[in-house]
Design a protein around this motif. Structure first.
Motif, PDB file in Angstrom:
ATOM      1  N   MET A  68       0.825  -1.503   0.143  1.00  0.00           N
ATOM      2  CA  MET A  68       0.365  -0.126   0.365  1.00  0.00           C
ATOM      3  C   MET A  68       0.911   1.465   0.498  1.00  0.00           C
ATOM      4  SD  MET A  68      -3.264   1.191   2.545  1.00  0.00           S
ATOM      5  CE  MET A  68      -1.344   1.501   4.066  1.00  0.00           C
ATOM      6  N   SER A  69       0.800   2.114  -1.139  1.00  0.00           N
ATOM      7  CA  SER A  69       1.254   3.340  -1.128  1.00  0.00           C
ATOM      8  C   SER A  69       1.166   4.231   0.245  1.00  0.00           C
ATOM      9  CB  SER A  69       1.351   4.225  -2.400  1.00  0.00           C
ATOM     10  OG  SER A  69       0.088   4.238  -2.505  1.00  0.00           O
ATOM     11  N   LYS A  70       2.102   5.306   0.699  1.00  0.00           N
ATOM     12  CA  LYS A  70       2.163   6.144   1.342  1.00  0.00           C
ATOM     13  C   LYS A  70       1.690   7.149   1.297  1.00  0.00           C
ATOM     14  CE  LYS A  70       6.392   4.458   3.360  1.00  0.00           C
ATOM     15  NZ  LYS A  70       7.530   5.258   3.893  1.00  0.00           N
ATOM     16  N   ILE A  71       0.809   8.087   2.393  1.00  0.00           N
ATOM     17  CA  ILE A  71       0.408   9.292   2.032  1.00  0.00           C
ATOM     18  C   ILE A  71       0.781   9.890   2.336  1.00  0.00           C
ATOM     19  CG2 ILE A  71      -1.616  10.799   3.360  1.00  0.00           C
ATOM     20  CD1 ILE A  71      -2.553   8.051   4.197  1.00  0.00           C
ATOM     21  N   LYS A  72       0.859  10.708   0.892  1.00  0.00           N
ATOM     22  CA  LYS A  72       1.986  12.575   1.200  1.00  0.00           C
ATOM     23  C   LYS A  72       1.220  13.211   2.648  1.00  0.00           C
ATOM     24  CE  LYS A  72       4.193  11.407  -3.657  1.00  0.00           C
ATOM     25  NZ  LYS A  72       3.711  11.991  -4.616  1.00  0.00           N
ATOM     26  N   LEU A  73       1.726  13.387   3.272  1.00  0.00           N
ATOM     27  CA  LEU A  73       1.437  14.651   4.200  1.00  0.00           C
ATOM     28  C   LEU A  73       2.612  15.713   5.148  1.00  0.00           C
ATOM     29  CD1 LEU A  73      -0.500  14.605   6.273  1.00  0.00           C
ATOM     30  CD2 LEU A  73       1.068  13.162   8.329  1.00  0.00           C
ATOM     31  N   GLY A  74       1.695  16.952   4.286  1.00  0.00           N
ATOM     32  CA  GLY A  74       2.792  17.930   4.925  1.00  0.00           C
ATOM     33  C   GLY A  74       2.018  18.559   6.100  1.00  0.00           C
ATOM     34  N   VAL A  75       3.487  18.425   7.150  1.00  0.00           N
ATOM     35  CA  VAL A  75       3.257  19.087   8.266  1.00  0.00           C
ATOM     36  C   VAL A  75       3.815  20.318   8.215  1.00  0.00           C
ATOM     37  CG1 VAL A  75       3.523  18.886  10.972  1.00  0.00           C
ATOM     38  CG2 VAL A  75       3.533  16.735   8.998  1.00  0.00           C
ATOM     39  N   ILE A  76       2.593  21.153   8.422  1.00  0.00           N
ATOM     40  CA  ILE A  76       3.556  22.949   8.293  1.00  0.00           C
ATOM     41  C   ILE A  76       3.429  23.079   9.242  1.00  0.00           C
ATOM     42  CG2 ILE A  76       2.612  25.195   7.052  1.00  0.00           C
ATOM     43  CD1 ILE A  76       0.934  23.591   5.168  1.00  0.00           C
ATOM     44  N   PHE A  77       3.863  24.395  10.255  1.00  0.00           N
ATOM     45  CA  PHE A  77       4.961  24.715  10.954  1.00  0.00           C
ATOM     46  C   PHE A  77       5.221  26.096  11.667  1.00  0.00           C
ATOM     47  CE2 PHE A  77       7.252  21.849  10.287  1.00  0.00           C
ATOM     48  CZ  PHE A  77       8.834  22.637  11.036  1.00  0.00           C
ATOM     49  N   GLY A  78       5.463  26.329  12.746  1.00  0.00           N
ATOM     50  CA  GLY A  78       6.245  27.755  12.322  1.00  0.00           C
ATOM     51  C   GLY A  78       5.475  29.317  12.804  1.00  0.00           C
ATOM     52  N   GLY A  79       5.844  29.909  11.497  1.00  0.00           N
ATOM     53  CA  GLY A  79       4.745  31.196  11.099  1.00  0.00           C
ATOM     54  C   GLY A  79       5.093  32.274  11.772  1.00  0.00           C
ATOM     55  N   MET A  80       4.340  33.094  11.489  1.00  0.00           N
ATOM     56  CA  MET A  80       4.353  34.505  11.912  1.00  0.00           C
ATOM     57  C   MET A  80       3.386  35.113  13.330  1.00  0.00           C
ATOM     58  SD  MET A  80       3.995  36.219   7.556  1.00  0.00           S
ATOM     59  CE  MET A  80       3.369  35.341   8.089  1.00  0.00           C
ATOM     60  N   SER A  81       3.143  34.256  14.237  1.00  0.00           N
ATOM     61  CA  SER A  81       2.043  34.444  15.369  1.00  0.00           C
ATOM     62  C   SER A  81       3.444  34.466  16.393  1.00  0.00           C
ATOM     63  CB  SER A  81       1.256  33.234  15.522  1.00  0.00           C
ATOM     64  OG  SER A  81       1.086  32.153  15.970  1.00  0.00           O
ATOM     65  N   THR A  82       2.258  34.789  17.512  1.00  0.00           N
ATOM     66  CA  THR A  82       3.247  35.073  18.495  1.00  0.00           C
ATOM     67  C   THR A  82       3.161  33.684  19.864  1.00  0.00           C
ATOM     68  OG1 THR A  82       1.098  35.514  20.033  1.00  0.00           O
ATOM     69  CG2 THR A  82       2.638  36.889  19.122  1.00  0.00           C
ATOM     70  N   GLU A  83       2.957  32.755  18.963  1.00  0.00           N
ATOM     71  CA  GLU A  83       3.181  31.140  19.349  1.00  0.00           C
ATOM     72  C   GLU A  83       4.111  30.957  18.070  1.00  0.00           C
ATOM     73  OE1 GLU A  83      -1.284  29.654  20.852  1.00  0.00           O
ATOM     74  OE2 GLU A  83      -1.377  31.932  19.875  1.00  0.00           O
ATOM     75  N   HIS A  84       4.971  31.061  17.987  1.00  0.00           N
ATOM     76  CA  HIS A  84       5.796  30.236  16.696  1.00  0.00           C
ATOM     77  C   HIS A  84       6.699  29.067  17.509  1.00  0.00           C
ATOM     78  CE1 HIS A  84       8.587  30.584  13.257  1.00  0.00           C
ATOM     79  NE2 HIS A  84       9.771  30.261  13.796  1.00  0.00           N
TER      80      HIS A  84
ATOM     81  N   GLU B 224      -0.852  15.074  -0.304  1.00  0.00           N
ATOM     82  CA  GLU B 224      -2.360  14.904  -0.561  1.00  0.00           C
ATOM     83  C   GLU B 224      -2.917  15.392   0.585  1.00  0.00           C
ATOM     84  OE1 GLU B 224      -2.948  10.339  -1.622  1.00  0.00           O
ATOM     85  OE2 GLU B 224      -0.445  10.575  -0.993  1.00  0.00           O
ATOM     86  N   VAL B 225      -2.212  14.802   2.261  1.00  0.00           N
ATOM     87  CA  VAL B 225      -3.171  16.033   3.384  1.00  0.00           C
ATOM     88  C   VAL B 225      -1.891  16.867   3.617  1.00  0.00           C
ATOM     89  CG1 VAL B 225      -4.117  15.216   5.170  1.00  0.00           C
ATOM     90  CG2 VAL B 225      -4.060  13.671   3.667  1.00  0.00           C
ATOM     91  N   VAL B 226      -2.473  18.245   4.325  1.00  0.00           N
ATOM     92  CA  VAL B 226      -2.155  19.067   5.435  1.00  0.00           C
ATOM     93  C   VAL B 226      -2.330  18.868   6.478  1.00  0.00           C
ATOM     94  CG1 VAL B 226      -1.433  21.580   5.687  1.00  0.00           C
ATOM     95  CG2 VAL B 226      -1.273  20.500   3.037  1.00  0.00           C
ATOM     96  N   PHE B 227      -1.572  18.690   7.897  1.00  0.00           N
ATOM     97  CA  PHE B 227      -1.623  19.176   9.055  1.00  0.00           C
ATOM     98  C   PHE B 227      -1.378  20.492   9.335  1.00  0.00           C
ATOM     99  CE2 PHE B 227      -1.997  16.404  12.922  1.00  0.00           C
ATOM    100  CZ  PHE B 227      -2.363  17.214  13.877  1.00  0.00           C
ATOM    101  N   PRO B 228      -1.707  21.238   8.907  1.00  0.00           N
ATOM    102  CA  PRO B 228      -1.063  22.627  10.132  1.00  0.00           C
ATOM    103  C   PRO B 228      -1.151  22.859  11.469  1.00  0.00           C
ATOM    104  CG  PRO B 228      -3.639  22.901   9.404  1.00  0.00           C
ATOM    105  CD  PRO B 228      -3.631  20.987   9.023  1.00  0.00           C
ATOM    106  N   VAL B 229      -0.256  22.854  11.683  1.00  0.00           N
ATOM    107  CA  VAL B 229       0.812  22.209  13.545  1.00  0.00           C
ATOM    108  C   VAL B 229       0.868  24.420  13.552  1.00  0.00           C
ATOM    109  CG1 VAL B 229       1.493  21.512  15.045  1.00  0.00           C
ATOM    110  CG2 VAL B 229       1.246  20.220  13.429  1.00  0.00           C
ATOM    111  N   LEU B 230      -0.050  24.973  12.897  1.00  0.00           N
ATOM    112  CA  LEU B 230      -0.112  26.088  12.840  1.00  0.00           C
ATOM    113  C   LEU B 230      -1.019  27.156  14.168  1.00  0.00           C
ATOM    114  CD1 LEU B 230       0.599  27.072   9.328  1.00  0.00           C
ATOM    115  CD2 LEU B 230       1.968  27.032  10.994  1.00  0.00           C
ATOM    116  N   HIS B 231       0.119  27.386  15.254  1.00  0.00           N
ATOM    117  CA  HIS B 231      -0.842  28.382  16.811  1.00  0.00           C
ATOM    118  C   HIS B 231      -1.002  29.826  16.011  1.00  0.00           C
ATOM    119  CE1 HIS B 231      -0.838  24.399  18.442  1.00  0.00           C
ATOM    120  NE2 HIS B 231       0.942  24.501  18.349  1.00  0.00           N
ATOM    121  N   GLY B 232      -2.562  30.440  16.926  1.00  0.00           N
ATOM    122  CA  GLY B 232      -2.601  32.094  16.292  1.00  0.00           C
ATOM    123  C   GLY B 232      -2.776  32.366  15.079  1.00  0.00           C
ATOM    124  N   ILE B 233      -2.405  33.081  14.902  1.00  0.00           N
ATOM    125  CA  ILE B 233      -2.903  34.407  13.818  1.00  0.00           C
ATOM    126  C   ILE B 233      -1.885  33.589  12.681  1.00  0.00           C
ATOM    127  CG2 ILE B 233      -3.807  36.474  14.582  1.00  0.00           C
ATOM    128  CD1 ILE B 233      -1.383  37.650  14.092  1.00  0.00           C
TER     129      ILE B 233
END
Length: 351
Positions: free
Chosen positions: A1-17, A85-94
């Motif tokens: 079975m092929s793996k799911i291409k998963l993006g994990v986005i983090f950091g960002g421009m908020s105070t919760e970087h 294919e799927v994104v997990f946005p681990v971004l807190h705040g604005i």
């Protein structure tokens, strides 16, 4: 079975970087590497997008303040995202939890974990989430909503009409309608950033001036003396609620430092409260989540008033912390769902 291409986005421009970095590295470490081809994507404080180039199997959970060093700038962000294919946005705040990244992913027709645009925007904005809770009949603390633009202040009434007021007039209105102490909060921030407790007129003025450094919209809330509890929710159409956990803050209230730096702060999971009270909190958590049209996940925070044991909602966090000490994964672990299986469920719910 092929793996799911998963993006994990983090950091960002908020105070919760910094919190986002800790959450994301914890998520990456706990993902099932047999199921997912992981694409870690780091957004710097300046807004540039980078590939986190460290080998996936070598990524360790970073600590608050540690920076991402192994990175390579992504020249064409849109084209890069289109391969995922799927994104997990681990971004807190604005710009991460307010509908911004969700809107981008919607335009690109990429599935993502968590709440959609509307719920994200409403829940990050404390003033507007209170309006929704009020409409849904969910008990909450009495509050005032003001705006601050440089040295001009506006009181926003129940009909959303704005009236220019001197800061001294606002202070007197707070004193008359809410009393002291009160909490002063920037409307669009999380992790208790920018929040101060005011016990008198002088502290209130200082708290308002401090909060306006973070946001032009400011919420002033009556203090509720009692216990602070939290409940995690999971699902799209069928919503599940975890057990209830209690916060025992080492400081006067659960500040950023109390959450992430003060080892004296503790959480009790499950909370030592009556079963019927836990069930009431769980029902209210699901009701609040549905009221904002939530999807995927949220952590719903409440107070249990000492005086009469009544429950008051505090706020909904649509992208709660995923650090090793964060309540959201810990609540589900105590409810029988491991961190790794929780991540699987969330990715399955992505839409």
């Amino acid at each position: 079975m092929s793996k799911i291409k998963l993006g994990v986005i983090f950091g960002g421009m908020s105070t919760e970087h910094e919190v986002s970095i800790v959450s994301a590295t914890s998520v990456i470490q706990n993902l099932d590497k047999n199921k997912y081809e992981i694409y870690p994507i780091y957004i710097g404080k300046e807004g540039n997008w980078y590939r986190y180039t460290k080998k996936i199997e070598e990524i360790q959970v970073l600590k608050i303040g540690e920076e991402i060093k192994e990175k390579e700038k992504i020249e064409n962000v849109i084209e890069y995202l289109k391969n995922i294919e799927v994104v997990f946005p681990v971004l807190h705040g604005i710009r991460g939890e307010d509908g911004s990244i969700q809107g981008l992913l919607e335009l690109l027709k990429i599935k993502y974990v968590g709440c959609k645009i509307l719920a994200s925007a409403i829940c990050l904005d404390k003033a507007y989430s209170k309006i929704v809770f009020e409409k849904a009949g969910i008990p909450q603390a009495k509050y005032m909503y003001i705006k601050a633009e440089k040295e001009t202040y506006y009181e926003v009434d129940e009909q959303m009409q704005e009236k220019i007021q001197k800061i001294e007039e606002i202070i007197q209105k707070v004193k008359q309608t809410l009393g002291f102490p009160v909490f002063v909060k920037p409307s669009n921030l999380g992790s208790s950033v920018g929040i101060r407790k005011a016990k008198n007129e002088k502290e209130l003025k200082e708290a308002i001036e401090y909060a306006k450094q973070f946001d032009t919209k400011i919420l002033i809330e009556q203090e509720i003396i009692g216990r602070e509890v939290e409940c995690a929710v999971l699902g799209n159409e069928k919503i599940e609620a975890s057990c209830v956990g209690e916060i025992l803050a080492a400081e006067d209230f659960y500040t950023f430092d109390a959450k992430y730096k003060n080892v004296q702060s503790k959480v009790v999971i499950p909370a030592k409260i009556a079963k019927e009270k836990q069930e009431e909190i769980k029902k209210l958590a699901i009701k609040a989540f549905k009221a904002v049209d939530g999807k995927g996940l949220s952590r719903v925070d409440f107070f249990i008033k000492k005086e009469n044991e009544e429950i008051y909602i505090n706020e909904i966090n649509t992208l709660p912390g995923f650090t090793e000490i964060s309540m959201y994964p810990k609540l589900w672990q105590a409810s029988g769902l491991s961190y790794t299986h929780l991540l699987d469920r969330l990715i399955e719910l992505a839409c």
